[in-house]
Design a protein around this motif. Structure first.
Motif, PDB file in Angstrom:
ATOM      1  N   ALA A  21      19.146   3.199  12.600  1.00 20.43           N
ATOM      2  CA  ALA A  21      18.139   4.232  12.340  1.00 20.43           C
ATOM      3  C   ALA A  21      16.905   4.052  13.204  1.00 20.43           C
ATOM      4  CB  ALA A  21      17.739   4.219  10.869  1.00 20.43           C
ATOM      5  N   LYS A  22      16.307   5.182  13.561  1.00 19.22           N
ATOM      6  CA  LYS A  22      15.027   5.187  14.270  1.00 19.22           C
ATOM      7  C   LYS A  22      13.939   5.360  13.205  1.00 19.22           C
ATOM      8  CE  LYS A  22      12.844   7.128  18.380  1.00 19.22           C
ATOM      9  NZ  LYS A  22      12.862   8.205  19.388  1.00 19.22           N
ATOM     10  N   ILE A  23      13.123   4.313  13.031  1.00 22.37           N
ATOM     11  CA  ILE A  23      12.169   4.257  11.921  1.00 22.37           C
ATOM     12  C   ILE A  23      10.743   4.272  12.455  1.00 22.37           C
ATOM     13  CG2 ILE A  23      11.345   2.835   9.995  1.00 22.37           C
ATOM     14  CD1 ILE A  23      14.239   1.688   9.845  1.00 22.37           C
ATOM     15  N   LEU A  24       9.877   5.058  11.777  1.00 25.17           N
ATOM     16  CA  LEU A  24       8.471   5.160  12.145  1.00 25.17           C
ATOM     17  C   LEU A  24       7.610   4.933  10.902  1.00 25.17           C
ATOM     18  CD1 LEU A  24       6.160   6.046  14.149  1.00 25.17           C
ATOM     19  CD2 LEU A  24       6.571   8.384  13.333  1.00 25.17           C
ATOM     20  N   ILE A  25       6.542   4.147  11.049  1.00 23.03           N
ATOM     21  CA  ILE A  25       5.573   3.972   9.966  1.00 23.03           C
ATOM     22  C   ILE A  25       4.206   4.398  10.471  1.00 23.03           C
ATOM     23  CG2 ILE A  25       4.482   2.359   8.360  1.00 23.03           C
ATOM     24  CD1 ILE A  25       6.981   0.732   8.342  1.00 23.03           C
ATOM     25  N   LEU A  26       3.546   5.261   9.690  1.00 16.86           N
ATOM     26  CA  LEU A  26       2.237   5.788  10.047  1.00 16.86           C
ATOM     27  C   LEU A  26       1.184   5.272   9.064  1.00 16.86           C
ATOM     28  CD1 LEU A  26       3.268   9.527  10.665  1.00 16.86           C
ATOM     29  CD2 LEU A  26       3.069   7.697  12.364  1.00 16.86           C
ATOM     30  N   GLU A  27       0.124   4.681   9.605  1.00 19.17           N
ATOM     31  CA  GLU A  27      -0.967   4.147   8.783  1.00 19.17           C
ATOM     32  C   GLU A  27      -2.295   4.630   9.350  1.00 19.17           C
ATOM     33  OE1 GLU A  27      -3.714   2.639   6.616  1.00 19.17           O
ATOM     34  OE2 GLU A  27      -1.634   2.407   5.954  1.00 19.17           O
ATOM     35  N   LYS A  28      -3.146   5.183   8.488  1.00 19.39           N
ATOM     36  CA  LYS A  28      -4.394   5.773   8.976  1.00 19.39           C
ATOM     37  C   LYS A  28      -5.463   4.741   9.321  1.00 19.39           C
ATOM     38  CE  LYS A  28      -6.346   6.819   4.380  1.00 19.39           C
ATOM     39  NZ  LYS A  28      -7.580   6.030   4.429  1.00 19.39           N
ATOM     40  N   GLU A  29      -5.355   3.529   8.773  1.00 20.79           N
ATOM     41  CA  GLU A  29      -6.361   2.501   9.049  1.00 20.79           C
ATOM     42  C   GLU A  29      -6.025   1.720  10.322  1.00 20.79           C
ATOM     43  OE1 GLU A  29      -8.938   2.782   7.441  1.00 20.79           O
ATOM     44  OE2 GLU A  29      -8.372   3.697   5.528  1.00 20.79           O
ATOM     45  N   LYS A  30      -6.944   0.845  10.729  1.00 23.02           N
ATOM     46  CA  LYS A  30      -6.764   0.105  11.982  1.00 23.02           C
ATOM     47  C   LYS A  30      -5.983  -1.197  11.801  1.00 23.02           C
ATOM     48  CE  LYS A  30     -11.368  -2.012  11.640  1.00 23.02           C
ATOM     49  NZ  LYS A  30     -12.694  -2.136  12.289  1.00 23.02           N
ATOM     50  N   VAL A  31      -5.766  -1.597  10.535  1.00 18.60           N
ATOM     51  CA  VAL A  31      -4.943  -2.777  10.246  1.00 18.60           C
ATOM     52  C   VAL A  31      -4.027  -2.459   9.069  1.00 18.60           C
ATOM     53  CG1 VAL A  31      -6.608  -4.476  11.110  1.00 18.60           C
ATOM     54  CG2 VAL A  31      -6.714  -3.760   8.722  1.00 18.60           C
ATOM     55  N   TRP A  32      -2.953  -3.234   8.945  1.00 17.47           N
ATOM     56  CA  TRP A  32      -2.023  -3.054   7.838  1.00 17.47           C
ATOM     57  C   TRP A  32      -2.639  -3.567   6.537  1.00 17.47           C
ATOM     58  CZ3 TRP A  32       1.247   0.188   9.587  1.00 17.47           C
ATOM     59  CH2 TRP A  32       1.694   0.113  10.907  1.00 17.47           C
ATOM     60  N   ALA A  33      -2.174  -3.018   5.423  1.00 13.90           N
ATOM     61  CA  ALA A  33      -2.536  -3.496   4.082  1.00 13.90           C
ATOM     62  C   ALA A  33      -4.041  -3.478   3.852  1.00 13.90           C
ATOM     63  CB  ALA A  33      -1.975  -4.914   3.865  1.00 13.90           C
ATOM     64  N   SER A  34      -4.685  -2.359   4.183  1.00 11.49           N
ATOM     65  CA  SER A  34      -6.149  -2.283   4.139  1.00 11.49           C
ATOM     66  C   SER A  34      -6.722  -2.045   2.740  1.00 11.49           C
ATOM     67  CB  SER A  34      -6.637  -1.137   5.037  1.00 11.49           C
ATOM     68  OG  SER A  34      -6.415  -1.438   6.379  1.00 11.49           O
ATOM     69  N   HIS A  35      -5.932  -1.474   1.847  1.00 12.51           N
ATOM     70  CA  HIS A  35      -6.523  -1.039   0.585  1.00 12.51           C
ATOM     71  C   HIS A  35      -6.018  -1.853  -0.603  1.00 12.51           C
ATOM     72  CE1 HIS A  35      -8.972   1.895   2.513  1.00 12.51           C
ATOM     73  NE2 HIS A  35      -7.930   2.392   3.146  1.00 12.51           N
ATOM     74  N   GLN A  36      -5.154  -1.323  -1.441  1.00 12.42           N
ATOM     75  CA  GLN A  36      -4.765  -2.071  -2.644  1.00 12.42           C
ATOM     76  C   GLN A  36      -4.169  -3.438  -2.301  1.00 12.42           C
ATOM     77  OE1 GLN A  36      -3.545   0.554  -6.276  1.00 12.42           O
ATOM     78  NE2 GLN A  36      -2.534   1.426  -4.492  1.00 12.42           N
ATOM     79  N   THR A  37      -3.326  -3.492  -1.279  1.00 15.64           N
ATOM     80  CA  THR A  37      -2.691  -4.761  -0.913  1.00 15.64           C
ATOM     81  C   THR A  37      -3.714  -5.795  -0.476  1.00 15.64           C
ATOM     82  OG1 THR A  37      -0.783  -3.495  -0.122  1.00 15.64           O
ATOM     83  CG2 THR A  37      -0.910  -5.822   0.520  1.00 15.64           C
ATOM     84  N   GLY A  38      -4.673  -5.359   0.324  1.00 16.42           N
ATOM     85  CA  GLY A  38      -5.640  -6.280   0.889  1.00 16.42           C
ATOM     86  C   GLY A  38      -6.797  -6.623  -0.017  1.00 16.42           C
ATOM     87  N   HIS A  39      -6.855  -5.987  -1.189  1.00 12.11           N
ATOM     88  CA  HIS A  39      -7.975  -6.229  -2.114  1.00 12.11           C
ATOM     89  C   HIS A  39      -7.505  -6.732  -3.478  1.00 12.11           C
ATOM     90  CE1 HIS A  39      -9.961  -3.635   0.876  1.00 12.11           C
ATOM     91  NE2 HIS A  39     -11.079  -4.176   0.472  1.00 12.11           N
ATOM     92  N   ASN A  40      -6.256  -7.151  -3.587  1.00 16.22           N
ATOM     93  CA  ASN A  40      -5.815  -7.593  -4.917  1.00 16.22           C
ATOM     94  C   ASN A  40      -5.979  -9.102  -5.079  1.00 16.22           C
ATOM     95  OD1 ASN A  40      -3.498  -9.031  -4.082  1.00 16.22           O
ATOM     96  ND2 ASN A  40      -2.167  -7.261  -4.310  1.00 16.22           N
ATOM     97  N   SER A  41      -5.648  -9.594  -6.268  1.00 18.37           N
ATOM     98  CA  SER A  41      -5.933 -10.995  -6.599  1.00 18.37           C
ATOM     99  C   SER A  41      -4.829 -11.957  -6.177  1.00 18.37           C
ATOM    100  CB  SER A  41      -6.200 -11.123  -8.103  1.00 18.37           C
ATOM    101  OG  SER A  41      -5.101 -10.648  -8.839  1.00 18.37           O
ATOM    102  N   GLY A  42      -3.752 -11.445  -5.616  1.00 19.15           N
ATOM    103  CA  GLY A  42      -2.725 -12.334  -5.067  1.00 19.15           C
ATOM    104  C   GLY A  42      -1.825 -12.991  -6.091  1.00 19.15           C
TER     105      GLY A  42
END
Length: 403
Positions: free
Chosen positions: A27-48
């Motif tokens: 498959a030809k797969i594409l991922i589009l993200e509006k921010e300049k880095v991956w995991a900018s919001h919920q992923t990057g701000h959670n408690s781990g």
């Protein structure tokens, strides 16, 4: 023309991309993200926290995917040399009135097949010497990890498997045509046979662009934290949680040791007037209007206004916040704490005022929309990705040619 395009580069979107790249190597797969880095919001701000799944209704996506996903996450971290730790946690009853709720939670954990144990005040003190508690539940298989790091490894695996990943690319319109789906963005148009919406805080809006009826709206709740000063970290060994209020859909303030050694205290849960609003002063007019004109918000506000008021008081009064923390650790004082970064939870709300309490995945024509994936979505991300692939295999016959 891409075979699969994913909107959203958080941990769920990247996990889905990884699962697609493994199941459909042609498959030809594409991922589009509006921010300049991956995991900018919920992923990057959670408690781990690597969650066990004790809180969730037996048989639900959350219960099943958290249980299976925690083991999958640990295995993934081991294989990819990602720092993690299965440190366990305690859920603590501090008042006699909480004991029946603690027992109900224990029974739910047993129904969910978890390795848990009821403990008394003596054993609780052995595990967490500074905690005040009448009784507790020891959850052995809870753990900690840096989910942003996990998401970055997901992205590297997708690239290694031939996927294309684009940052700084905001989706502005989606047109579902007979010969494929046209995605319009700030960086031009893309065509795809199948679209997967993993846009988190913006997931309902992406679904609306594609004209999929979901009967939900994302309402953002900011979780504000304090952090124990380094010289006070000894007060918390691992993870300490209160018994959740059964009348309020959040877990309450708790203590979380992070994988880097920091100890977070919180969060509260306050309405945010911006979907990506990490500060009290953040405000977005469109986000504000969306909340204030949504009937579901006013229905839930009328039900939980007292709880909401308490959360707001904690937001503006450090003294009130500290009082909540002292129920678990009485020797905590305001001088032991400094402000830590906040997070925002994307909570799906129905028009009748009920919170969507499970992961919510909606199918359209050659589309799948992950429309509610708050905690424990990071823990469950590998399982959510696999579930999306399973749905694709059933509703997109062309996928078989790409395996």
């Amino acid at each position: 023309m891409y075979d699969f395009t994913i909107v959203g580069g958080g941990i769920v979107g990247l996990s889905t991309g990884m699962a697609l790249s493994r199941h459909y190597p042609k498959a030809k797969i594409l991922i589009l993200e509006k921010e300049k880095v991956w995991a900018s919001h919920q992923t990057g701000h959670n408690s781990g926290v690597i969650h066990s799944g004790i809180y969730y209704k037996p048989g639900s996506y959350k219960a099943r995917f958290a249980r299976e996903g925690s083991q999958a996450m640990v295995n993934f971290c081991k294989i990819n040399n990602i720092q993690h730790e299965i440190c366990g946690k305690v859920i603590v009853a501090t008042k006699p009135a909480e004991l029946p709720f603690l027992e109900n939670l224990f029974q739910r954990g047993l129904q969910n097949g978890l390795n848990i144990k009821k403990i008394g005040p003596g054993e609780l003190k052995e595990i967490e010497p500074h905690v005040n508690g009448l009784a507790g539940i020891r959850v052995a298989n809870a753990g900690i990890v840096n989910y942003k790091q996990v998401a970055e490894v997901f992205a590297s695996i997708i690239e290694k498997n031939g996927g294309e990943l684009l940052l700084n690319t905001k989706v502005e319109n989606i047109v579902n045509k007979a010969d494929g789906i046209e995605i319009e963005s700030n960086r031009g148009s893309f065509r795809t046979h199948f679209l997967i919406n993993c846009a988190g805080l913006q997931s309902d809006r992406i679904a609306k662009l594609e004209k999929v009826e979901t009967d939900i709206k994302i309402i953002p709740f900011r979780g504000e934290y304090y952090e124990l000063k380094p010289e006070k970290r000894y007060l918390v060994k691992n993870l300490i949680y209160p018994v959740p209020d059964p009348n309020f859909p959040f877990l309450g303030v708790h203590f979380t040791r992070m994988i880097d050694g920091r100890v977070d205290a919180g969060p509260n849960a306050v309405l945010s007037f911006k979907r990506e609003g990490y500060f009290k002063t953040d405000f977005d007019l469109q986000d504000f209007i969306d909340i204030m004109t949504y009937s579901g918000f006013w229905k839930i506000a009328s039900k939980y206004w007292k709880n909401g008021l308490e959360e707001m008081v904690r937001s503006f009064s450090k003294t009130a916040f500290v009082r909540s923390l002292q129920e678990l650790i009485p020797e905590i004082s305001a001088s032991d704490l400094e402000t830590a970064p906040a997070g925002v939870r994307a909570q799906a709300l129905k028009s009748d005022g009920t919170m969507v309490d499970d992961f919510h995945i909606v199918s359209g024509r050659n589309t799948i929309h992950v429309c509610n994936a708050p905690s424990p979505a990071a823990t469950a991300s590998i399982q959510i990705g696999n579930a999306v692939v399973d749905k694709i295999s059933k509703q997109f016959p062309r996928a078989e040619q790409l395996a």
